[in-house]
Scaffold this motif. Structure first.
Motif, PDB file in Angstrom:
ATOM      1  N   LEU A  25       0.827  -1.211   0.000  1.00  0.00           N
ATOM      2  CA  LEU A  25       0.000   0.000   0.000  1.00  0.00           C
ATOM      3  C   LEU A  25       0.861   1.260   0.000  1.00  0.00           C
ATOM      4  O   LEU A  25       0.579   2.230  -0.703  1.00  0.00           O
ATOM      5  CB  LEU A  25      -0.938  -0.023   1.205  1.00  0.00           C
ATOM      6  N   LYS A  26       1.933   1.206   0.771  1.00  0.00           N
ATOM      7  CA  LYS A  26       2.829   2.364   0.837  1.00  0.00           C
ATOM      8  C   LYS A  26       3.397   2.673  -0.541  1.00  0.00           C
ATOM      9  O   LYS A  26       3.397   3.830  -0.981  1.00  0.00           O
ATOM     10  CB  LYS A  26       3.965   2.061   1.813  1.00  0.00           C
ATOM     11  N   GLN A  27       3.846   1.638  -1.237  1.00  0.00           N
ATOM     12  CA  GLN A  27       4.406   1.852  -2.570  1.00  0.00           C
ATOM     13  C   GLN A  27       3.352   2.467  -3.495  1.00  0.00           C
ATOM     14  O   GLN A  27       3.638   3.402  -4.239  1.00  0.00           O
ATOM     15  CB  GLN A  27       4.933   0.526  -3.136  1.00  0.00           C
ATOM     16  N   ALA A  28       2.123   1.942  -3.417  1.00  0.00           N
ATOM     17  CA  ALA A  28       1.044   2.461  -4.266  1.00  0.00           C
ATOM     18  C   ALA A  28       0.747   3.921  -3.942  1.00  0.00           C
ATOM     19  O   ALA A  28       0.504   4.736  -4.829  1.00  0.00           O
ATOM     20  CB  ALA A  28      -0.209   1.611  -4.083  1.00  0.00           C
ATOM     21  N   CYS A  29       0.790   4.246  -2.651  1.00  0.00           N
ATOM     22  CA  CYS A  29       0.478   5.625  -2.239  1.00  0.00           C
ATOM     23  C   CYS A  29       1.574   6.597  -2.655  1.00  0.00           C
ATOM     24  O   CYS A  29       1.309   7.771  -2.905  1.00  0.00           O
ATOM     25  CB  CYS A  29       0.265   5.688  -0.733  1.00  0.00           C
TER      26      CYS A  29
ATOM     27  N   ARG B 102     -17.217   0.306   6.474  1.00  0.00           N
ATOM     28  CA  ARG B 102     -16.443  -0.762   7.118  1.00  0.00           C
ATOM     29  C   ARG B 102     -15.163  -1.041   6.320  1.00  0.00           C
ATOM     30  O   ARG B 102     -14.078  -1.160   6.893  1.00  0.00           O
ATOM     31  CB  ARG B 102     -17.305  -2.029   7.215  1.00  0.00           C
ATOM     32  N   VAL B 103     -15.290  -1.110   4.997  1.00  0.00           N
ATOM     33  CA  VAL B 103     -14.116  -1.392   4.164  1.00  0.00           C
ATOM     34  C   VAL B 103     -13.083  -0.261   4.290  1.00  0.00           C
ATOM     35  O   VAL B 103     -11.894  -0.502   4.451  1.00  0.00           O
ATOM     36  CB  VAL B 103     -14.521  -1.614   2.686  1.00  0.00           C
ATOM     37  N   CYS B 104     -13.567   0.983   4.273  1.00  0.00           N
ATOM     38  CA  CYS B 104     -12.640   2.122   4.412  1.00  0.00           C
ATOM     39  C   CYS B 104     -11.888   2.046   5.735  1.00  0.00           C
ATOM     40  O   CYS B 104     -10.694   2.340   5.806  1.00  0.00           O
ATOM     41  CB  CYS B 104     -13.405   3.445   4.342  1.00  0.00           C
TER      42      CYS B 104
ATOM     43  N   ALA C 296      -7.955   1.867   6.422  1.00  0.00           N
ATOM     44  CA  ALA C 296      -7.286   2.858   7.290  1.00  0.00           C
ATOM     45  C   ALA C 296      -6.264   2.191   8.225  1.00  0.00           C
ATOM     46  O   ALA C 296      -5.260   2.807   8.588  1.00  0.00           O
ATOM     47  CB  ALA C 296      -8.326   3.631   8.090  1.00  0.00           C
ATOM     48  N   LYS C 297      -6.502   0.954   8.587  1.00  0.00           N
ATOM     49  CA  LYS C 297      -5.531   0.240   9.441  1.00  0.00           C
ATOM     50  C   LYS C 297      -4.223   0.011   8.693  1.00  0.00           C
ATOM     51  O   LYS C 297      -3.135   0.254   9.226  1.00  0.00           O
ATOM     52  CB  LYS C 297      -6.100  -1.136   9.833  1.00  0.00           C
ATOM     53  N   ILE C 298      -4.367  -0.453   7.449  1.00  0.00           N
ATOM     54  CA  ILE C 298      -3.167  -0.729   6.644  1.00  0.00           C
ATOM     55  C   ILE C 298      -2.440   0.582   6.336  1.00  0.00           C
ATOM     56  O   ILE C 298      -1.216   0.670   6.361  1.00  0.00           O
ATOM     57  CB  ILE C 298      -3.555  -1.462   5.342  1.00  0.00           C
TER      58      ILE C 298
ATOM     59  N   ASP D 157       3.826   4.188   9.339  1.00  0.00           N
ATOM     60  CA  ASP D 157       4.571   3.888  10.575  1.00  0.00           C
ATOM     61  C   ASP D 157       3.827   4.308  11.833  1.00  0.00           C
ATOM     62  O   ASP D 157       4.453   4.654  12.848  1.00  0.00           O
ATOM     63  CB  ASP D 157       5.964   4.542  10.558  1.00  0.00           C
ATOM     64  N   LEU D 158       2.517   4.327  11.751  1.00  0.00           N
ATOM     65  CA  LEU D 158       1.705   4.658  12.922  1.00  0.00           C
ATOM     66  C   LEU D 158       1.148   3.368  13.505  1.00  0.00           C
ATOM     67  O   LEU D 158       1.213   2.314  12.876  1.00  0.00           O
ATOM     68  CB  LEU D 158       0.552   5.587  12.515  1.00  0.00           C
ATOM     69  N   ASP D 159       0.575   3.491  14.679  1.00  0.00           N
ATOM     70  CA  ASP D 159      -0.123   2.378  15.289  1.00  0.00           C
ATOM     71  C   ASP D 159      -1.239   1.893  14.371  1.00  0.00           C
ATOM     72  O   ASP D 159      -1.907   2.722  13.742  1.00  0.00           O
ATOM     73  CB  ASP D 159      -0.799   2.938  16.553  1.00  0.00           C
ATOM     74  N   VAL D 160      -1.483   0.603  14.352  1.00  0.00           N
ATOM     75  CA  VAL D 160      -2.484   0.061  13.435  1.00  0.00           C
ATOM     76  C   VAL D 160      -3.851   0.740  13.602  1.00  0.00           C
ATOM     77  O   VAL D 160      -4.577   0.960  12.632  1.00  0.00           O
ATOM     78  CB  VAL D 160      -2.576  -1.478  13.560  1.00  0.00           C
ATOM     79  N   ASP D 161      -4.204   1.103  14.843  1.00  0.00           N
ATOM     80  CA  ASP D 161      -5.514   1.723  15.062  1.00  0.00           C
ATOM     81  C   ASP D 161      -5.464   3.237  15.201  1.00  0.00           C
ATOM     82  O   ASP D 161      -6.383   3.845  15.742  1.00  0.00           O
ATOM     83  CB  ASP D 161      -6.189   1.094  16.284  1.00  0.00           C
ATOM     84  N   TYR D 162      -4.381   3.819  14.718  1.00  0.00           N
ATOM     85  CA  TYR D 162      -4.211   5.269  14.853  1.00  0.00           C
ATOM     86  C   TYR D 162      -5.425   6.053  14.347  1.00  0.00           C
ATOM     87  O   TYR D 162      -5.892   6.979  15.003  1.00  0.00           O
ATOM     88  CB  TYR D 162      -2.959   5.717  14.090  1.00  0.00           C
TER      89      TYR D 162
END
Ligand code: OGA
Ligand code: NI
Length: 348
Positions: A52-56, A171-173, A177-179, A185-190
């Motif tokens: 995802l990071k690469q895509a972003c 729900r999908v969004c 948002a977790k990924i 580099d944030l907490d998964v539930d940031y």
């Protein structure tokens, strides 16, 4: 002026081969883009985060699969959408958009690219937003007003389908948002806290596009723009039309088609996330060209809660990379952007 027409064959689509296109005023390369695909069923979130990071960083656009939204529900939403737009204009005008843009937006209502468009977009839409619970603290927030709905006697079951689809898209969004948090580099539930995405400003819009676009005449199904919010989750009926421009400063601009893939959603980042990430993640310019066929799409635009302060994320700044944008309240930012898109209406 010589007009040459090219057909995008299936092979070309799949290989993403460049197709020369020398029609109209610009000599540009039309290419079919191949995007990264994120599997939301992959339990290894860190692996997904790398992709995802690469895509972003690359295009700000990617696909998601295994999202858990059934094809049946999606098809039902599209069927209902078509039924609504097929109603007589008089019936549609009964649910004309209110001051917060919920409800029916007639053709040419929004103008996204005033520099290049001679008229508003060749599309009509219907917006459904976030309501919050009646006794909750967010009930009276300006972007949380109640939705308006077509008459249930005219379109039975319509509201129920749309509400169900809305919840699924949200729900999908949230799972994306977790990924995204991990990719930053944030907490998964940031992002998945009550303050941030608990009572989001989130709009689902049904669109119906018509006609053939002609960039040389300034006619676009949807003018070039980047989305305002955090991310957008897009379903289309499969009719080609969406294009992205990865680098808006390269002249002439190069536009690539983004094909729809059955079962997959197209996701793109919005300006608010670009700002939040200090320009690290890209919100990419895109547009829709009509090919003469009717085209239907349902984007879902996610923004954080009203009072969420959008200020440079802690992992996107350092001594050598100071915050580039001042902090701003989410609702303030969104209001400004909405106004700009509808500014032409006040002049007519
Ligand atoms: C939008 C948008 C694309 C589409 O509404 O912001 O980019 O295919 N829509 O409808
Ligand atoms: Ni868009």
């Amino acid at each position: 002026k010589k007009k040459r027409l090219y057909f995008l064959s299936k092979e070309r689509l799949e290989s993403g081969r460049e197709v020369e296109n020398k029609t109209e005023e610009e000599v540009s390369i039309i290419k079919v883009s191949s995007l990264t695909c994120i599997d939301l069923d992959n339990s290894d979130l860190h692996q997904s985060a790398v992709l995802l990071k690469q895509a972003c960083l690359d295009s700000g656009f990617f696909y998601v699969i295994n999202h858990g939204i059934s094809e049946e529900l999606k098809d039902e939403a599209f069927e209902h959408s078509k039924k609504f737009f097929a109603l007589p204009l008089e019936e549609k005008m009964k649910v004309l958009r209110n001051e917060k843009y919920r409800g029916y937006a007639p053709f040419h209502d929004s103008l996204l690219d005033p520099e290049n468009q001679v008229r508003g977009d060749y599309k009509e839409g219907f917006t459904i937003g976030f309501e919050g619970s009646k006794d909750g603290p967010h009930w009276d927030k300006p972007f949380h007003i109640p939705n308006i709905w077509p008459n249930p006697d005219v379109l039975p079951g319509w509201r129920e389908t749309m509400e169900k689809y809305y919840q699924e898209a949200l729900r999908v969004c949230k799972s994306i948002a977790k990924i995204m948090a991990l990719a930053l580099d944030l907490d998964v539930d940031y992002f998945n806290t009550p303050e941030m995405l608990g009572n989001p400003i989130a709009d689902m819009v049904l669109f119906h596009y018509e006609g053939k676009s002609d960039p040389s005449k300034g006619i676009y199904a949807c003018g070039a723009h980047s989305d305002f919010g955090m991310m957008s989750l897009l379903a289309t009926d499969g009719v080609m039309g969406l294009q992205i421009c990865k680098d808006k400063d390269v002249k002439p601009q190069k536009w690539e088609y983004i094909p729809s893939i059955k079962g997959a959603y197209i996701v793109n980042l919005g300006d608010l996330l670009e700002r939040w990430s200090n320009g690290y993640f890209k919100s990419t310019l895109h547009r829709v060209l009509g090919n003469g066929q009717d085209r239907y799409s349902i984007p879902f635009f996610l923004k954080p809660s009203h009072d969420c302060i959008i200020e440079c994320l802690p992992t996107c700044q350092s001594e050598n990379n100071l915050p580039k944008y001042p902090a701003i309240k989410c609702s303030t930012y969104i209001s400004q952007r909405y106004k700009a898109v509808h500014a032409h209406l006040k002049q007519t």
